[in-house]
Scaffold this active site. Structure first.
Site, PDB file in Angstrom:
ATOM      1  N   HIS A 416       0.825  -1.216   0.000  1.00 62.91           N
ATOM      2  CA  HIS A 416       0.000   0.000   0.000  1.00 62.91           C
ATOM      3  C   HIS A 416       0.859   1.265   0.000  1.00 62.91           C
ATOM      4  CE1 HIS A 416      -3.339  -2.610   2.074  1.00 62.91           C
ATOM      5  NE2 HIS A 416      -3.135  -2.933   0.803  1.00 62.91           N
ATOM      6  N   TYR A 417       1.988   1.214  -0.669  1.00 62.58           N
ATOM      7  CA  TYR A 417       2.877   2.374  -0.710  1.00 62.58           C
ATOM      8  C   TYR A 417       2.240   3.507  -1.510  1.00 62.58           C
ATOM      9  CZ  TYR A 417       4.124  -0.176  -5.003  1.00 62.58           C
ATOM     10  OH  TYR A 417       4.079  -0.852  -6.191  1.00 62.58           O
TER      11      TYR A 417
END
Length: 478
Positions: A416-417
């Site tokens: 989930h960068y």
């Protein structure tokens, strides 16, 4: 190959790019360029039970391109039409209301855009025989709940690529294996403006595509938090000193491109069981008020030959013998920030990415609190009834001292960068690149935090919402 100019060129046929291109094509001529191939006919993408295969595939054509952050944690970026919706765990849950308010979005349009996506590719997933506190909902509500999924009840994945069917075929041209190398600028005026892009096909042939010569046509970057800042840098938009070191002609000096990168640190506690468990990806999520989320997966491995294991920065492909599941914690909105920079001028190479996990003490404090809760969950009767032989790491007699070290040593990613093209620093409130004409960004590189428990729903919604907004603005302008 492209001959006539387009109203819009969308670079990146992923989670946001597909709904954006489909929406814009209802009124305008659109070219969508995707560096990867087609997801269709690939059972490693379409079948839930094959989820781990793509993550274990290190070939140059894998839909999931591996990269190793400078922190020593393996991660992935999508390389396929449909983007991360083709390689993720499929969980669908909307953003927290505060995220929508802070973004300044029209709440009615946000809800309409979520619904547009949900009607086309989402399902309620599967029931597990245990009803969470908040039941089933797409909404972000404190407590436990079932979320949605892009896997249907038969375990078949529906992706962002499916949303292209909602477009207008005569207006929508989609090229796969089209690797955009550089943005093309006109620098004769008072400020540089974009006129097109240069891309190569799967045979390494070079092509150019252009937008129409007016102020309303645009190139829109939807290549993810890795690909979008990387392409800006390769095209000469970024920190001047860094660009000159790479012998890249400077189009615009902006020190913020590639900065404010973040990834939500995650830790998991394995729950091995003597009997195989029902195979599920993330279905139930615990939304806490303490700065972290809890999710679970189960049953992976009994039908698979391999799985990717990530620990202490090392990746190995192992024969899967694990029959139980895992309880995961993920830190919300990490305060620790990093950066992205070029290692060379080859767009097919991964850039250098640093996330600086736990650089801020508050992130580590929240991880300790989260792992403490996971360990308590692992001791509850429902887990004990599975006859699980749980390895309650850490085994030190003093958890106060051992848990912080455990968090640091076991940190991994939930993919989930975000960040790299932050609003107010790289783009304005309309997501147009500051100081550049005819160029916009529309993906997770815009975010200062990852929306909701999982960002997929909001990134899909963003593509649809941006398309509707741009059409409305253009039609009002006449």
């Amino acid at each position: 190959m492209p001959k006539l100019p387009y109203d819009y060129i969308v670079v990146g046929g992923g989670t946001a790019g597909c709904p954006l291109a489909a929406t814009l094509s209802k009124k305008f001529r659109v070219l969508l360029l995707e560096r990867g191939g087609s997801p269709y006919g690939n059972n490693n993408i379409s079948r839930l039970e094959n989820f781990s295969f793509n993550l274990a595939d290190s070939t140059p054509t894998s839909p999931a391109q591996r990269f190793l952050s400078t922190d020593g944690v393996f991660n992935h970026r999508a390389r396929v039409l449909g983007g991360s919706t083709c390689i993720n765990v499929g969980f669908y849950s909307r953003a927290q209301p505060s995220f929508v308010r802070n973004a300044g979005w029209d709440e009615a349009l946000v809800n309409e855009s979520y619904k547009w996506v949900e009607d086309k590719i989402c399902s309620e997933g599967w029931t597990l025989g245990v009803v969470p506190y908040n039941g089933y909902t797409y909404e972000h509500i404190n407590g436990t709940k079932f979320g949605g999924s892009i896997f249907d009840n038969n375990g078949f994945r529906h992706t962002a690529a499916d949303l292209l069917a909602a477009g207008n075929p005569p207006n929508l041209h989609v090229f796969i294996h089209a690797y955009v190398q550089k943005i093309v600028f006109d620098t004769k005026g008072t400020k540089p403006k974009v006129i097109g892009v240069i891309f190569i096909d799967e045979n390494s042939n070079r092509h150019e595509a252009f937008i129409k010569a007016d102020e309303r046509s645009e190139v829109i970057l939807t290549s993810s938090a890795i690909g979008t800042p990387q392409l800006l840098l390769l095209s000469g938009v970024g920190p001047e000193e860094d660009l000159r070191k790479m012998n890249i002609p400077v189009i615009l000096n902006n020190e913020h491109v590639g900065k404010d990168m973040a990834d939500n640190p995650s830790t998991n506690i394995p729950i091995p069981t003597p009997e195989p468990q029902k195979q599920t990806l993330a279905q139930v999520v615990g939304i806490t008020t303490e700065g972290f989320y809890i999710e679970t997966i189960s049953g992976f491995g009994q039908n698979n030959d391999s799985i990717v294991t990530v620990k202490n920065g090392n990746m190995s492909e192992l024969k899967e013998v694990f029959r139980g599941g895992s309880i995961y914690e993920k830190i919300i909105g990490p305060l620790s920030k990093g950066n992205l920079s070029l290692v060379n001028t080859n767009v097919t190479s991964n850039p250098a990415v640093t996330f600086n996990y736990f650089a801020e003490p508050e992130d580590l404090r929240r991880c300790v609190a989260a792992v403490s809760l996971v360990l308590e969950i692992a001791k509850t009767r429902p887990v004990k009834d599975l006859n699980a032989n749980i390895n309650l790491i850490p085994k030190s007699g003093n958890e106060t001292k051992s848990l912080p070290e455990f968090c640091k040593r076991s940190v991994t990613t939930m993919w989930h960068y975000h960040g790299g093209c932050i609003v107010g620093k790289v783009v304005d409130r309309d997501y147009k690149v500051i100081g550049i004409g005819n160029l916009r960004v529309g993906d997770s590189s815009l975010f200062v935090e990852s929306p909701g428990t999982n960002p997929q729903a909001t990134v899909l919604m963003l593509g649809r919402m941006m398309g509707v907004t741009m059409i409305r603005e253009r039609l009002r302008a006449g």
